[in-house]
Design a protein around this motif. Structure first.
Motif, PDB file in Angstrom:
ATOM      1  N   GLY A 457      37.397 -52.978 -52.871  1.00  0.00           N
ATOM      2  CA  GLY A 457      36.117 -53.430 -52.344  1.00  0.00           C
ATOM      3  C   GLY A 457      35.213 -52.262 -51.975  1.00  0.00           C
ATOM      4  O   GLY A 457      35.216 -51.214 -52.617  1.00  0.00           O
ATOM      5  N   THR A 458      34.448 -52.459 -50.897  1.00  0.00           N
ATOM      6  CA  THR A 458      33.508 -51.442 -50.436  1.00  0.00           C
ATOM      7  C   THR A 458      34.034 -50.798 -49.166  1.00  0.00           C
ATOM      8  O   THR A 458      34.591 -51.482 -48.304  1.00  0.00           O
ATOM      9  CB  THR A 458      32.121 -52.063 -50.173  1.00  0.00           C
ATOM     10  OG1 THR A 458      31.670 -52.704 -51.361  1.00  0.00           O
ATOM     11  CG2 THR A 458      31.111 -51.013 -49.766  1.00  0.00           C
ATOM     12  N   GLU A 459      33.819 -49.490 -49.066  1.00  0.00           N
ATOM     13  CA  GLU A 459      34.210 -48.752 -47.866  1.00  0.00           C
ATOM     14  C   GLU A 459      33.012 -47.953 -47.379  1.00  0.00           C
ATOM     15  O   GLU A 459      32.411 -47.193 -48.121  1.00  0.00           O
ATOM     16  CB  GLU A 459      35.384 -47.820 -48.155  1.00  0.00           C
ATOM     17  CG  GLU A 459      35.831 -47.023 -46.939  1.00  0.00           C
ATOM     18  CD  GLU A 459      37.022 -46.129 -47.247  1.00  0.00           C
ATOM     19  OE1 GLU A 459      38.141 -46.661 -47.341  1.00  0.00           O
ATOM     20  OE2 GLU A 459      36.807 -44.904 -47.402  1.00  0.00           O
ATOM     21  N   LEU A 460      32.665 -48.163 -46.096  1.00  0.00           N
ATOM     22  CA  LEU A 460      31.614 -47.388 -45.448  1.00  0.00           C
ATOM     23  C   LEU A 460      32.263 -46.363 -44.533  1.00  0.00           C
ATOM     24  O   LEU A 460      33.127 -46.711 -43.709  1.00  0.00           O
ATOM     25  CB  LEU A 460      30.687 -48.293 -44.630  1.00  0.00           C
ATOM     26  CG  LEU A 460      29.408 -48.794 -45.319  1.00  0.00           C
ATOM     27  CD1 LEU A 460      29.771 -49.701 -46.481  1.00  0.00           C
ATOM     28  CD2 LEU A 460      28.515 -49.517 -44.324  1.00  0.00           C
ATOM     29  N   PHE A 461      31.844 -45.111 -44.699  1.00  0.00           N
ATOM     30  CA  PHE A 461      32.357 -44.054 -43.819  1.00  0.00           C
ATOM     31  C   PHE A 461      31.174 -43.475 -43.058  1.00  0.00           C
ATOM     32  O   PHE A 461      30.207 -43.004 -43.646  1.00  0.00           O
ATOM     33  CB  PHE A 461      33.052 -42.958 -44.631  1.00  0.00           C
ATOM     34  CG  PHE A 461      33.436 -41.769 -43.806  1.00  0.00           C
ATOM     35  CD1 PHE A 461      34.573 -41.795 -43.008  1.00  0.00           C
ATOM     36  CD2 PHE A 461      32.653 -40.617 -43.805  1.00  0.00           C
ATOM     37  CE1 PHE A 461      34.927 -40.700 -42.232  1.00  0.00           C
ATOM     38  CE2 PHE A 461      32.995 -39.519 -43.033  1.00  0.00           C
ATOM     39  CZ  PHE A 461      34.129 -39.557 -42.249  1.00  0.00           C
ATOM     40  N   ILE A 462      31.269 -43.537 -41.736  1.00  0.00           N
ATOM     41  CA  ILE A 462      30.193 -43.035 -40.879  1.00  0.00           C
ATOM     42  C   ILE A 462      30.765 -41.938 -39.983  1.00  0.00           C
ATOM     43  O   ILE A 462      31.822 -42.133 -39.356  1.00  0.00           O
ATOM     44  CB  ILE A 462      29.579 -44.152 -39.999  1.00  0.00           C
ATOM     45  CG1 ILE A 462      29.076 -45.296 -40.877  1.00  0.00           C
ATOM     46  CG2 ILE A 462      28.466 -43.604 -39.125  1.00  0.00           C
ATOM     47  CD1 ILE A 462      29.988 -46.494 -40.917  1.00  0.00           C
ATOM     48  N   ALA A 463      30.087 -40.804 -39.927  1.00  0.00           N
ATOM     49  CA  ALA A 463      30.475 -39.711 -39.029  1.00  0.00           C
ATOM     50  C   ALA A 463      29.235 -39.284 -38.265  1.00  0.00           C
ATOM     51  O   ALA A 463      28.226 -38.895 -38.862  1.00  0.00           O
ATOM     52  CB  ALA A 463      31.060 -38.532 -39.813  1.00  0.00           C
ATOM     53  N   ILE A 464      29.314 -39.372 -36.940  1.00  0.00           N
ATOM     54  CA  ILE A 464      28.169 -39.020 -36.084  1.00  0.00           C
ATOM     55  C   ILE A 464      28.627 -37.981 -35.074  1.00  0.00           C
ATOM     56  O   ILE A 464      29.637 -38.163 -34.384  1.00  0.00           O
ATOM     57  CB  ILE A 464      27.613 -40.256 -35.354  1.00  0.00           C
ATOM     58  CG1 ILE A 464      27.081 -41.261 -36.389  1.00  0.00           C
ATOM     59  CG2 ILE A 464      26.519 -39.869 -34.378  1.00  0.00           C
ATOM     60  CD1 ILE A 464      26.534 -42.530 -35.780  1.00  0.00           C
ATOM     61  N   PRO A 465      27.916 -36.848 -34.980  1.00  0.00           N
ATOM     62  CA  PRO A 465      28.299 -35.846 -33.987  1.00  0.00           C
ATOM     63  C   PRO A 465      28.113 -36.378 -32.577  1.00  0.00           C
ATOM     64  O   PRO A 465      27.141 -37.075 -32.285  1.00  0.00           O
ATOM     65  CB  PRO A 465      27.362 -34.665 -34.267  1.00  0.00           C
ATOM     66  CG  PRO A 465      26.403 -35.100 -35.289  1.00  0.00           C
ATOM     67  CD  PRO A 465      26.770 -36.457 -35.770  1.00  0.00           C
TER      68      PRO A 465
END
Length: 475
Positions: A457-465
């Motif tokens: 499926g779909t994978e969202l990867f979020i990285a926020i300092p």
């Protein structure tokens, strides 16, 4: 080494050397062949002259059978030239009358004793080299004939000496040509080298440098064009800096406006949520209590049933209003933090839509800045809504990882996935959910990647300092 790797200076020098070498070789071969031909003809000519002289001077001595004078004549004639190897005087009976050999006549020389009535020239090889054998008849052969053998030994020594002189001369000419070629190459390549140095300086960012070449030819025109190009680059660079400055200012203003818009949106949601929770909920609660009191005092059972039904409808409205208030601004986000708020929302969302949502956390949980918490919470909300509306997934995995310098969130489903064409179509149809997520992440200097999940499926990867507001700064 390939010619393409050499500088122009060395290319010109190499071409000059090659041309000089070819010309020198051709000149040497021509000189050698010419000398060979000339020497051979001159040698035979002198041989004929000597043989004729002996034939004329020795005719009477042959008739008188005077070997002494014949030998004297042969010796004197042979001594007049180093090229004479032998002289033989033979009568018409093929009898040898005189010769110039002191150690005996070589074997085989007298075997060839033909009848000679006219001049004959032949060449044979001996252990001393080629011998030009010249035969001249005496009195048309009636008296006898003279054989003179001319050797090339001394002539070749002379030729070799001349060749050495020619080679030395060619070497001196080549050395002079190389020197002149080097000077010419330097004069030709110096302006080009300066242009190359200027080009390298401009490449390194020094746009103020100019090519100082005083030349009225093509190189000078090229230098002038180069200087004009450098001036144009400076102007273009200045214009670009101005445009970039304006763009940065507009981008900063845009970010500020979007931040204020999102803050205003969250504040408005918080206000509406509070009003729904406080005012609307209290009003509905009062309405429910009033309906219950009225139902107890109803004059008949029909009115009592109607009031109780209305109270149940008001109770359902109260529950929906409270759910709406919580969704607009979950109290858990302010009271318990990001993870607890996402956990409660996920449980309700999974129950409402029949999804299997697995939430995992790792790392040392710390207090999260309000802007980051709100952004991640809204991103999870939007992602789950997209899963239900577009992916057809049955399971969703949410992973939250806390690191000292950043927070990472991964949302993966087992749905049909999302392609580049889907993203383009979503943009054309103004479905701004995904782009709203990107805006939130970019405003917080974070990163958002969309890729295929391990389940397809779909994978969202979020990285926020992670950052924390300074003391006294509003969150």
């Amino acid at each position: 080494m390939k010619m393409s790797r050499l500088s122009i200076y060395y290319r010109i020098l190499a071409m000059a050397l090659l041309i000089i070498a070819l010309l020198s070789l051709a000149t040497g071969l021509i000189v050698w062949n010419s000398l060979e031909d000339i020497v051979s003809k001159q040698l035979q000519k002198r041989g004929v002259e000597m043989a004729t002289h002996v034939a004329l001077a020795g005719g009477n001595y042959v008739l008188m059978d005077d070997p002494y004078n014949l030998n004297e004549l042969a010796e004197q004639t042979a001594a007049s030239s180093e090229d004479v190897r032998y002289i033989l005087i033979i009568d018409n009976n093929k009898r040898l009358l005189a010769h110039t050999f002191h150690g005996g006549i070589p074997k085989g020389l007298l075997e060839d004793m033909p009848e000679v009535t006219q001049q004959r020239i032949s060449v044979f090889n001996s252990n001393e080299g080629p011998i030009h054998d010249i035969v001249v008849p005496i009195e048309n052969g009636a008296v006898g004939y003279v054989r003179v053998g001319m050797t090339e030994e001394y002539t070749r020594k002379s030729i070799n000496q001349h060749i050495k002189d020619v080679v030395l001369t060619i070497f001196v000419i080549c050395a002079l040509a190389v020197f002149l070629s080097s000077k010419i190459s330097v004069r030709i390549t110096n302006p080009i080298r300066k242009l190359a140095e200027v080009a390298e300086s401009i490449t390194r960012g020094n746009l103020k440098i100019r090519a100082d070449i005083r030349d009225t030819g093509e190189v000078g025109k090229l230098a002038a064009a180069f200087n004009e190009m450098a001036a144009s680059l400076i102007k273009a660079s200045d214009d670009k800096e101005v445009l970039l400055g304006e763009l940065r200012a507009k981008e900063q203003l845009r970010d500020t406006l979007i931040t204020k818009l999102m803050t205003a949106q969250e504040d408005e949601r918080k206000r509406i949520s509070r009003e729904l929770h406080d005012e609307t909920s209290q009003a509905l609660t009062s309405l429910m209590l009033t309906m219950r009191v009225l139902a107890e005092d109803a004059p008949n059972e029909e009115q009592r049933e109607a009031l109780l039904l209305a109270r149940d409808v008001a109770a359902n409205i109260l529950r929906e209003v409270r759910d709406l208030a919580i969704e607009l601004r979950p109290p858990a986000l302010d009271d318990l933090g990001l993870v607890a708020a996402i956990e409660r929302y996920s449980e309700k969302f999974a129950s409402r839509h029949g999804l299997d949502i697995d939430l995992c956390t790792s790392g040392q949980q710390t207090s999260v800045d309000d802007q980051i918490a709100v952004a991640l919470y809204r991103i999870v909300q939007e992602s789950l809504n997209n899963v239900v509306q577009h992916s057809g997934a049955t399971t969703v995995a949410i992973d939250i990882t806390f690191q000292p310098d950043q927070i990472m969130v991964t949302i993966a489903d087992n749905g049909r996935g999302i392609s580049d064409a889907d993203l383009i179509r979503a943009k054309k149809e103004h479905r701004l959910g995904l782009y709203g997520m990107c805006e939130r992440v970019e405003l917080l200097q974070g990163r958002l990647d969309i890729r295929q999940s391990p389940e397809g499926g779909t994978e969202l990867f979020i990285a926020i300092p992670q950052f924390h507001p300074r003391k006294g700064e509003s969150s």
